[in-house]
Every structure is written in structure tokens, then in C-alpha cells.
Scaffold this active site. Structure first.
Site, PDB file in Angstrom:
ATOM      1  N   TYR A 144      27.675  37.346  37.967  1.00 21.42           N
ATOM      2  CA  TYR A 144      28.664  37.572  39.028  1.00 21.42           C
ATOM      3  C   TYR A 144      28.475  38.982  39.569  1.00 21.42           C
ATOM      4  O   TYR A 144      28.337  39.937  38.792  1.00 21.42           O
ATOM      5  CB  TYR A 144      30.078  37.410  38.464  1.00 21.42           C
ATOM      6  CG  TYR A 144      31.187  37.669  39.456  1.00 21.42           C
ATOM      7  CD1 TYR A 144      31.399  36.816  40.538  1.00 21.42           C
ATOM      8  CD2 TYR A 144      32.032  38.766  39.315  1.00 21.42           C
ATOM      9  CE1 TYR A 144      32.423  37.040  41.441  1.00 21.42           C
ATOM     10  CE2 TYR A 144      33.077  38.998  40.219  1.00 21.42           C
ATOM     11  CZ  TYR A 144      33.264  38.141  41.277  1.00 21.42           C
ATOM     12  OH  TYR A 144      34.278  38.363  42.171  1.00 21.42           O
ATOM     13  N   ASP A 189      23.050  45.643  38.423  1.00 21.00           N
ATOM     14  CA  ASP A 189      24.500  45.655  38.600  1.00 21.00           C
ATOM     15  C   ASP A 189      25.106  46.112  37.280  1.00 21.00           C
ATOM     16  O   ASP A 189      25.261  45.324  36.349  1.00 21.00           O
ATOM     17  CB  ASP A 189      24.995  44.252  38.994  1.00 21.00           C
ATOM     18  CG  ASP A 189      26.508  44.204  39.146  1.00 21.00           C
ATOM     19  OD1 ASP A 189      27.180  45.166  38.732  1.00 21.00           O
ATOM     20  OD2 ASP A 189      27.021  43.185  39.663  1.00 21.00           O
ATOM     21  N   LYS A 231      34.328  49.944  38.099  1.00 17.92           N
ATOM     22  CA  LYS A 231      35.159  49.904  36.888  1.00 17.92           C
ATOM     23  C   LYS A 231      35.358  51.288  36.242  1.00 17.92           C
ATOM     24  O   LYS A 231      36.173  52.059  36.701  1.00 17.92           O
ATOM     25  CB  LYS A 231      34.591  48.886  35.907  1.00 17.92           C
ATOM     26  CG  LYS A 231      34.535  47.478  36.578  1.00 17.92           C
ATOM     27  CD  LYS A 231      34.559  46.339  35.623  1.00 17.92           C
ATOM     28  CE  LYS A 231      34.320  45.015  36.318  1.00 17.92           C
ATOM     29  NZ  LYS A 231      35.339  44.038  36.214  1.00 17.92           N
TER      30      LYS A 231
HETATM   31  N1  PLP Z   1      29.631  43.023  39.399  1.00 18.08           N
HETATM   32  C1  PLP Z   1      30.009  42.746  38.144  1.00 18.08           C
HETATM   33  C2  PLP Z   1      28.981  42.686  37.063  1.00 18.08           C
HETATM   34  C3  PLP Z   1      31.355  42.489  37.859  1.00 18.08           C
HETATM   35  O1  PLP Z   1      31.728  42.186  36.619  1.00 18.08           O
HETATM   36  C4  PLP Z   1      32.297  42.556  38.912  1.00 18.08           C
HETATM   37  C5  PLP Z   1      33.718  42.284  38.662  1.00 18.08           C
HETATM   38  O2  PLP Z   1      34.143  41.884  37.617  1.00 18.08           O
HETATM   39  C6  PLP Z   1      31.861  42.866  40.194  1.00 18.08           C
HETATM   40  C7  PLP Z   1      30.519  43.081  40.405  1.00 18.08           C
HETATM   41  C8  PLP Z   1      32.839  42.943  41.321  1.00 18.08           C
HETATM   42  O3  PLP Z   1      33.628  44.074  41.184  1.00 18.08           O
HETATM   43  P1  PLP Z   1      35.085  44.129  41.883  1.00 18.08           P
HETATM   44  O4  PLP Z   1      35.932  43.134  41.188  1.00 18.08           O
HETATM   45  O5  PLP Z   1      35.510  45.567  41.658  1.00 18.08           O
HETATM   46  O6  PLP Z   1      34.880  43.817  43.313  1.00 18.08           O
END
Ligand code: PLP
Length: 431
Positions: A146, A241, A269
Site C-alpha cells: 500500500y 516507500d 508517519k
Molecule cells: N505508504 C505506506 C507504506 C503506508 O503505510 C501508508 C499509510 O499507512 C501510506 C503510504 C499513506 O500514508 P498516508 O496515510 O499518510 O497518506
């Protein structure tokens, strides 16, 4: 004290009249586990309290950001100080420069970094940049990973999309989704095949270097090295990511742990200390293509917000202190060991995947190494277990396919409490 839910239930009934599904992010609605979601009133350290006065040990930690637990005094003081000076200027501040420098100290692959407001924005912008830089349209992502909810990334996505059984979202134009090519996590051959078939068309490979959104899945030996080699060979950008793993699995994230240098890194985060934030950064020659230096446009009214920068700075400064990651690792190891032993003595099939202070307890007896093996878990049993733990005062992520986070605020007593709650919960769900 008996577990109570009346007030949370009442608030939820009110919420659904005004907010779709009563929530501002889908998995909060407890759709995958059933039962009523507690409305939280406050958090301190490892604990949170809900509207009904129930107290929980929190293992969600706001889905990762709260590596020091709730309302750590240094972070709260920094936010208060920043707020007194003004909450937003739409102009540059010193804190942005300081946070950029601190992040670069931990992430050697980053020459330049741009702050945004969420992880979604970070990955979306990094991909636009990769496309702008390479002049190519297609990207490779892994099934079950994700990367936020931008169009084109909601194709076979993990996290809430996976939990709620809608891995590919309506509303994403088919023509756009076709630009997203899907590979299997931990399967380099699946990536090789895609590169061979689409020579000269692939702008980037985006990957969670430790998957966290189909539950925790560590990279297999050679997987990340293989991605590095393949992207180099085919002239594609490698994007890590690290929105979960950055400052989580090591100070310098998964790229420090596994010694791989990506071209671009997405963060979020933890770097915002619990306030809305995201960032993307990496190689200078690529990052210089972003506006105002280059033509790839990306902007934000609240980007680099002073409160978020202050919270992030305070959080990261605490993480730079000696011994923090050793401590986190020890606590997380103790939790893993306790849970494993309790599961064994209860005759419960459980697979625990852990990398540093993130772990998932999969209800399966088989190794979990990709989307297919993760989704073979018994989610019905997980749902029962989740609710049995909740009633005993342990707040787990309301999905089998998420990570449990250990924070510096969790104590040995907390770990022991979670393990003994787990023993009782296993006993309860046996019947
Ligand atoms: N990338 C990863 C690995 C994530 O776990 C998340 C959210 O949980 C995101 C991107 C998206 O971040 P946001 O919820 O701050 O938009």
C-alpha cells in the site's frame, strides 16, 4: 472494571449520520473485526482511554507515527512553543531546514528532500517525479503493498483496501490503472518478466522495503538487491516507500538495515511526530527536476507546516539518542517471544513476522512471505481474537493485515500484560 461501550456506540450512531461510514479512514470502522469502535478521548505513553472510560495498551500507535507513545512531553512542548509563534505562514521557516538536515543525517541516499502533508502525497509526487525524470509512464508496484490512496496506486493495494476486500478501487480510470504493472512481493522473476516485456517503458519500481500493509513481511534474501540491479539495468527509478519503516526499523530505515541505496525515498508517519506530514527525497539530479528548479510541478499550502516540523524535530532528536533502537528491538523481541510461547501452549497456529519494533501475528501455520500466503490467514479467528483482546484492554490494529507497533513508551509490564491477555484470549476463542 467491566468493559463498557455505550458512549462509543452512541457517538458512532451519530457519526454515521454525518461522516461516510462514521469514519475518516476506512479501517477505523472495525468492518473487518466486527463490534463497536471505541471513540478515543486521550492518550498518554503506552495507553489510550475511550469515551466509556476503558483503558487500553495501544499497539496501533496511530498506525506507526507514535514511536514514543502518546503525548511525549518533549513533543508536546515543541508543538506548544511552535503554536504560540503562529500555526502557518505559507512561507519558509527554519524548522523545515533543520528537519531536512536531521533526516539527511539518517538517510544517506537523500541529497534533497521536499515536505508534503501525508504519505499519499509523498508517493504520488515521487512517482510523478520519476515519470518526469525518465519520460516514461509505467510503474511497477507489488501486490499487497500500500502506498496511499492516489489513483494508480490503488491497484491490488494492501492495508484498508485489502482488509475491506476492495483492493482495486472504482473511480480509478482504467487507462490510468493500466500504467501500473503488478509484481509479486519477494519474487524477483515476476519483476524480471515485466521489465523484459516493457523495455524502455518503466519509469519506476515502488516498494515497501519491509511490507507492512499485508501484515509485516520482511524482504527475502536478495530481493531488494535484485530490485536495485534490475532498475539500474533498465534505467528505472527505485523508490523505497519508507513511510512506515523510516526511523522505525532503524534510524536510517530499511535502507540502512538491508544496505540498499534507492534513488528516491518516501517518508511520513514518524517524521511528523503524530502531526500530518509526508516527504520525498533522494538523488540530487532527480530532485532538481521538481518545481521551482525543474518542470515537475508539486505544491502545498500547508507543506512544511511549523507545528508538524516542530513535532517531527522533537521526535527525531529523541531517536538519535544512543540505545533507542536496541531498546525498541529488545521490547519487540520480548513481545514476540511471549506471544509465540503462549500460542504454542494453547495449541494455536500462529506465524509471527517481525522486523525490529513492527510485527504481525498471522493466524496461519504456514510461512508468510507474500500476498498469497498472508491472505491464507484465518481472518474470522483473528476477528474473535481481536475482540477478546480489546475487552481485556489491549488495542490491536483492527485487521489481520496490519502491523503491531512497539514504542519506547511500552514497558516490560505492558508486554507482560499483553501476553497474559493473549493467553486468556486464546482460551476464550477455542470454543
Ligand atoms: N505508504 C505506506 C507504506 C503506508 O503505510 C501508508 C499509510 O499507512 C501510506 C503510504 C499513506 O500514508 P498516508 O496515510 O499518510 O497518506
Amino acid at each position: 472494571m467491566a468493559y463498557r461501550q455505550a458512549r462509543s456506540k452512541m457517538l458512532f450512531a451519530e457519526a454515521v449520520k454525518h461522516i461516510p461510514g462514521g469514519v475518516d479512514s476506512p479501517v477505523r470502522a472495525f468492518g473487518a473485526v466486527g463490534g463497536a469502535c471505541p471513540f478515543i478521548v486521550r492518550g498518554k505513553g503506552s495507553r489510550i482511554w475511550d469515551e466509556d472510560g476503558n483503558e487500553y495498551i495501544d499497539t496501533v500507535c496511530s498506525w506507526g507515527p507514535l514511536i514514543h507513545g502518546h503525548a511525549p512531553s518533549e513533543v508536546v512542548a515543541a508543538i506548544k512553543k511552535a503554536a504560540e509563534l503562529g500555526t502557518s505562514f505559507g512561507a519558509s521557516t527554519r524548522a523545515e531546514v533543520e528537519l531536512a538536515k536531521l533526516i539527511k543525517k539518517a538517510f544517506r541516499s537523500i541529497d534533497l528532500i521536499r515536505f508534503v502533508n501525508s504519505g499519499t502525497e509523498a508517493t504520488m509526487s515521487a512517482l510523478r517525479l520519476a515519470r518526469g525524470y525518465t519520460g516514461r509512464d509505467k510503474i511497477v508496484k507489488f501486490i499487497g503493498c500500500y502506498h496511499g490512496h492516489a489513483d494508480g496506486l490503488l491497484v491490488k493495494a494492501g492495508s484498508g483496501a485489502l482488509t475491506l476486500g476492495v483492493p482495486s478501487s472504482p473511480g480509478v480510470p482504467a487507462a490510468y490503472a493500466r500504467q501500473t504493472l503488478l509484481a509479486q512481493y519477494n519474487d524477483l522473476d515476476s519483476v524480471k518478466r515485466i521489465f523484459k516485456k516493457h523495455k524502455g517503458e518503466i519509469a519506476a519500481v515502488i516498494v515497501e522495503p519491509v511490507a507492512g500493509n499485508m501484515g509485516v513481511i520482511p524482504p527475502a534474501d536478495g530481493f531488494l538487491e535484485g530490485l536495485r540491479k534490475l532498475t539500474k539495468r533498465y534505467g528505472a527509478i527505485l523508490i523505497f516507500d519508507e513511510i512506515i519503516t523510516g526511523f522505525r526499523v532503524a534510524l536510517g530505515g530499511a535502507q540502512e538495515l538491508y544496505k540498499i541505496k534507492p534513488d528516491l525515498t518516501c517518508l511520513g508517519k514518524i517524521i511528523g511526530g503524530g502531526l500530518p506530514v509526508g516527504a520525498y527525497g533522494g538523488r540530487k539530479d532527480i530532485m532538481e527536476k521538481i518545481s521551482p528548479l525543474g518542470g515537475v510541478y508539486q505544491a502545498g499550502t500547508l507543506s512544511g507546516n511549523p507545528l508538524a516540523m516542530a513535532a517531527g524535530l522533537a521526535t527525531l532528536k529523541m531517536l538519535f539518542r544512543k540505545g533507542i533502537y536496541k531498546e525498541l528491538n529488545e521490547k519487540s523481541t520480548a513481545l514476540e517471544k511471549g506471544i509465540r510461547e503462549a500460542a504454542q501452549s494453547a495449541g494455536q497456529s500462529l506465524r509471527i513476522n517481525r522486523v525490529g519494533s513492527m510485527q504481525t501475528w498471522f493466524f496461519t501455520d504456514k510461512e508468510v512471505s507474500d500476498y498469497k500466503s498472508a491472505t491464507a490467514s484465518d481472518t474470522k479467528k483473528f476477528a474473535k481474537f481481536f475482540n477478546a483482546m480489546l475487552r481485556r484492554g489491549v488495542y490491536l490494529p483492527p485487521s489481520q493485515f496490519e502491523a503491531i507497533f512497539v514504542s519506547t513508551a511500552h514497558t516490560k509490564k505492558d508486554i507482560d500484560f499483553i501476553v497474559s491477555a493473549e493467553k486468556e484470549a486464546f482460551d476464550e476463542i477455542k470454543n
